[in-house]
Design a protein around this motif. Structure first.
Motif, mmCIF file in Angstrom:
data_model
loop_
_atom_site.group_PDB
_atom_site.id
_atom_site.type_symbol
_atom_site.label_atom_id
_atom_site.label_comp_id
_atom_site.label_asym_id
_atom_site.label_seq_id
_atom_site.Cartn_x
_atom_site.Cartn_y
_atom_site.Cartn_z
ATOM 1 N N ALA A 33 0.839 -1.204 0.000
ATOM 2 C CA ALA A 33 0.000 0.000 0.000
ATOM 3 C C ALA A 33 0.865 1.242 0.000
ATOM 4 N N LEU A 34 0.287 2.309 -0.517
ATOM 5 C CA LEU A 34 0.897 3.631 -0.449
ATOM 6 C C LEU A 34 -0.070 4.577 0.248
ATOM 7 N N ILE A 35 0.411 5.292 1.255
ATOM 8 C CA ILE A 35 -0.344 6.398 1.855
ATOM 9 C C ILE A 35 0.257 7.656 1.261
ATOM 10 N N TRP A 36 -0.500 8.294 0.383
ATOM 11 C CA TRP A 36 0.069 9.324 -0.497
ATOM 12 C C TRP A 36 -0.598 10.680 -0.233
ATOM 13 N N PRO A 37 0.166 11.754 -0.145
ATOM 14 C CA PRO A 37 -0.447 13.069 0.109
ATOM 15 C C PRO A 37 -1.222 13.573 -1.106
ATOM 16 N N LYS A 66 -4.112 20.246 1.396
ATOM 17 C CA LYS A 66 -3.071 20.085 2.386
ATOM 18 C C LYS A 66 -3.591 19.296 3.584
ATOM 19 N N GLY A 67 -2.790 18.326 4.036
ATOM 20 C CA GLY A 67 -3.181 17.517 5.182
ATOM 21 C C GLY A 67 -4.098 16.375 4.830
ATOM 22 N N SER A 68 -4.390 16.193 3.539
ATOM 23 C CA SER A 68 -5.269 15.112 3.119
ATOM 24 C C SER A 68 -4.432 14.013 2.457
ATOM 25 N N TRP A 69 -4.943 12.765 2.521
ATOM 26 C CA TRP A 69 -4.189 11.615 2.042
ATOM 27 C C TRP A 69 -5.027 10.774 1.085
ATOM 28 N N LEU A 117 -5.785 7.616 9.077
ATOM 29 C CA LEU A 117 -5.139 8.792 8.508
ATOM 30 C C LEU A 117 -5.413 10.016 9.373
ATOM 31 N N ASP A 118 -4.445 10.902 9.398
ATOM 32 C CA ASP A 118 -4.527 12.117 10.208
ATOM 33 C C ASP A 118 -3.856 13.239 9.412
ATOM 34 N N PRO A 119 -4.279 14.515 9.574
ATOM 35 C CA PRO A 119 -3.604 15.597 8.837
ATOM 36 C C PRO A 119 -2.111 15.692 9.119
ATOM 37 N N SER A 120 -1.676 15.220 10.279
ATOM 38 C CA SER A 120 -0.262 15.309 10.638
ATOM 39 C C SER A 120 0.486 14.064 10.157
ATOM 40 N N ARG A 126 6.074 14.100 2.699
ATOM 41 C CA ARG A 126 6.088 12.737 3.221
ATOM 42 C C ARG A 126 5.052 11.851 2.539
ATOM 43 N N ALA A 127 5.396 10.553 2.506
ATOM 44 C CA ALA A 127 4.458 9.501 2.098
ATOM 45 C C ALA A 127 4.898 8.233 2.815
#
Length: 713
Positions: free
Chosen positions: A47-51, A56-59, A79-82, A117-118
């Motif tokens: 899996a990829l958690i991608w910005p 902004k702050g969404s994934w 998932l969290d904005p940070s 970041r990802a």
């Protein structure tokens, strides 16, 4: 072009690069990459958690593997904005694993420019003993690097390629196609910013040539050149439509001698050349209308992200209308031999040059014939450009150019014969013509290699006899038999990195190097060992060292390469001493990785003096005489004044000596005062002080391998 075994990781990295180049297809390309990845690693899911670049702050979550819907929901709920909080939650929840899922590996991705970041997650299948691990894998490392490059591209595309960018102005692109100077300046300026280049320039690609049409950042206002299609880097990009570059230009095997001096004058060290096509086609086979060059004056190759951003820029310029210009490529017909079969028998009996076979076959088929070796290079190097034209023609019209493997006749020899016949093959009167052609090629190549190997052995034996001090009378006679200039002349020494020419042990590899040198200098190359060779020249060299080096890089592809030139001799004794000296200097340049690759023998300064075999005994006697009071004192007391004094002279300060020896600086000062007392050097004149410093350098050189003591006197 030569075919290579496909890299199993290419489909993964290719899909990720497509995601960078085609934002409208990015989601599908990433999904395809993850699916391809699972077929290459022992894992059940990834899996990829991608910005999200828009929010902004969404994934976004990209997932491939078992339990797809359930795992997608499970990841989305964490998932969290940070980014820090996302990492913390994932590390905690993935550590223990889930029902029906093995423990996972979490890899944190970051853009090197901004730290964007990802997160990349892999669920490995259990190995021996139930362990859930993945072994170190170069392919996975490449995938990670490509993912981080995609992160950087996605971050910068809004900045560089927003709707207000010039690349979206079709009227500007039309003006660019018609040679408008302002439009070209705008594109070159954007390219310079996007790839962080020092110098950009633009070449229009015609049917036979690439011509530089404009530049930005050049130090010389008259910069420009024309490059034949298929030649050099830009000519190859125009011919084949494949981006090239990112390495050190001065060591590139694709340097073309006709333009390398012009580019070197601009001090270009790193660069890439990107095609701009006349159509927007996914496979990139459309005609290349222009080439965009983006370069730096430092050996700082462009990153993968910069390479992809450069490609994004050129793709946004497509389609670029091509410039029409008549071609100059043609294949002249050759007269047929009256009795081709008789000539074939003559080749089998006597020929030892591949040119003879090519000329015979060309007359018979009324078109070009080129024989290549296992690496795809022509046996007659002068036909390299013509071979590239044949390959390009074959890519366009496969039926027009035939390629016959040399292994067809039985011997396990790599290589092939390229034919572009103007008559049907095989000829009606010769049904086995292609087979017989391959037989002739194999026989002549074998004979050529045997002759070359015998000649190489004789020259190398002669050189060893000279350097070992065998009877100069017999060395002189053998030199005359070999046609070498033994009475007077000049010599060059060529050095490659150690172990980089192990392949040179094959006859074919040596033949390529020797053919290039023979073509450039009209003198043979003689190998000292696998990585060092010499050339003896009777008079003035026909080509400067820079041209010879460029030709060797182009045809041999082994780099870096150092050439030490400027040595002269007037007798065999002169030659022996001079070669011993210059070979040592060339090996020093290689050992210490000199950044200058063309070195006059006198550019080594003091090192040249200290390594000169004509002088070394006298110099050592000179140093021993001046340092005798210290040497005698050390011998009698077991102290180390000589070493301390020599280091002070060569390093320049007591503090530097103390750091080198690891003792207190006051101890060093005491030793130096004692040494000055013994030498009586307080009242030395500048001339005597210079002599003492020279003696110190000589002593240090002659004792370099013995180490230094740090014991107190």
């Amino acid at each position: 072009m030569q075919e290579h075994c496909p890299d199993p990781w290419t489909p993964v990295t290719h899909a990720l690069k497509s995601a960078a180049l085609c934002p409208e297809q990015r989601e599908d390309a990433i999904a395809r990459a993850l699916q391809e990845l699972l077929t290459r690693v022992p894992a059940v899911a990834t899996a990829l958690i991608w910005p999200c670049p828009q929010r902004k702050g969404s994934w976004k979550v990209h997932y491939a593997g078992i339990r797809r819907n359930a795992m997608h929901r499970w990841l989305s709920a964490r998932l969290d904005p940070s980014p820090e909080m996302v990492a913390s939650v994932l590390e905690r929840d993935l550590r223990t694993g889930l029902n029906d899922m093995p423990p996972a590996l979490l890899l944190k991705l970051a853009s090197p420019e901004s730290g964007r970041r990802a997160f990349w997650i892999l669920w490995p299948t259990p190995g021996e003993g139930g362990a859930f691990t993945l072994p170190p894998n170069e392919g996975l490392l490449r995938v990670r690097q490509t993912l981080e490059a995609l992160l950087e591209v996605e971050e910068k595309e809004e900045q560089y390629f927003a709707p207000s960018s010039p690349v979206h102005d079709r009227s500007l692109i039309e003006a660019l196609a018609h040679g408008d100077a302002q439009a070209l300046a705008a594109i070159l300026s954007l390219a310079r910013i996007v790839t962080r280049a020092d110098f950009t320039f633009w070449g229009r690609a015609y049917n036979d040539v690439v011509e530089i049409a404009g530049h930005l950042g050049a130090r010389h206002s008259n910069f420009g050149f024309a490059l034949g299609l298929g030649r050099g880097i830009g000519g190859r990009v125009a011919a084949y439509g494949t981006p090239m570059g990112r390495g050190d230009y001065r060591n590139s095997p694709y340097r073309d001698p006709s333009v390398s001096d012009i580019v070197d004058r601009e001090q270009v060290r790193s660069g890439m050349a990107l095609p701009v096509r006349s159509q927007t086609v996914p496979d990139g086979n459309a005609h290349v209308a222009a080439v965009l060059y983006t370069t730096r004056r430092t050996v700082a190759p462009f990153s993968l992200a910069e390479f992809l951003l450069g490609q994004r820029l050129t793709r946004l310029l497509e389609p670029l209308p091509p410039a029409e210009r008549p071609t100059v490529i043609h294949w002249p017909g050759l007269a047929r031999t009256p009795d081709a079969k008789t000539a074939w028998y003559e080749l089998l009996l006597h020929a030892n040059r591949v040119e003879a076979v090519e000329n015979w076959a060309s007359q018979l088929i009324k078109g070009p014939v080129i024989v290549t070796d296992g690496s795809g290079k022509p046996y007659v190097l002068a036909r390299s450009e013509e071979l590239e034209q044949l390959r390009a023609e074959r890519a366009r019209q496969p039926e027009k150019v035939q390629v016959i493997p040399l292994a067809l006749a039985g011997p396990d020899r790599a290589g092939a014969v390229y034919l572009c016949p103007a008559v049907p093959l095989p000829p009606p009167h010769w049904p086995d013509f292609l087979y017989d052609l391959v037989v002739a090629c194999n026989l002549v190549i074998t004979r050529l290699e045997q002759v070359q190997d015998q000649l190489d052995r004789r020259r190398e034996q002669w050189l060893r006899s000279l350097l070992k001090g065998h009877s100069l009378q017999y060395v002189e006679q053998d030199g005359y038999r070999l046609g070498l200039p033994v009475e007077r002349g000049q010599f060059w020494v060529l050095a490659w990195p150690q172990d980089s020419l192990q392949a040179m042990k094959s006859a074919r590899k040596r033949m390529i190097v020797e053919s290039v040198v023979l073509e450039c200098l009209k003198s043979p190359l003689i190998f000292v060992d696998d990585d060092t060779a010499i050339v003896l020249l009777e008079g003035q060299a026909p080509q400067p060292p820079s041209k010879v080096r460029d030709a060797l890089l182009q045809h041999c592809g082994v780099q870096p390469l150092w050439i030490v030139y400027g040595g002269r001799y007037h007798s065999l004794e002169d030659l022996k001493m001079g070669l011993t000296h210059t070979i040592a200097l060339a090996q020093k340049a290689r050992r210490e990785g000199y950044g200058e690759y063309l070195l006059d023998v006198y550019t080594f300064g003091l090192d040249s003096l200290l390594e000169n075999p004509r002088l070394i005994k006298d110099l050592e006697a000179f140093a021993t005489k001046l340092l005798k009071p210290l040497l005698d004192y050390d011998h009698a007391t077991g102290s180390h004044l000589t070493e301390t004094f020599v280091l002070a002279q060569t390093l320049g300060s007591a503090q530097a000596v103390a750091e080198r020896l690891g003792v207190h600086v006051n101890t060093i000062r005491y030793r130096l005062h004692r040494a000055q007392d013994l030498l009586g050097s307080d009242e030395h004149t500048p001339k005597e002080q210079t002599a003492m410093a020279l003696a110190a350098f000589i002593w240090q050189r002659s004792h370099a391998g013995e180490g230094l003591s740090s014991a107190d006197p």
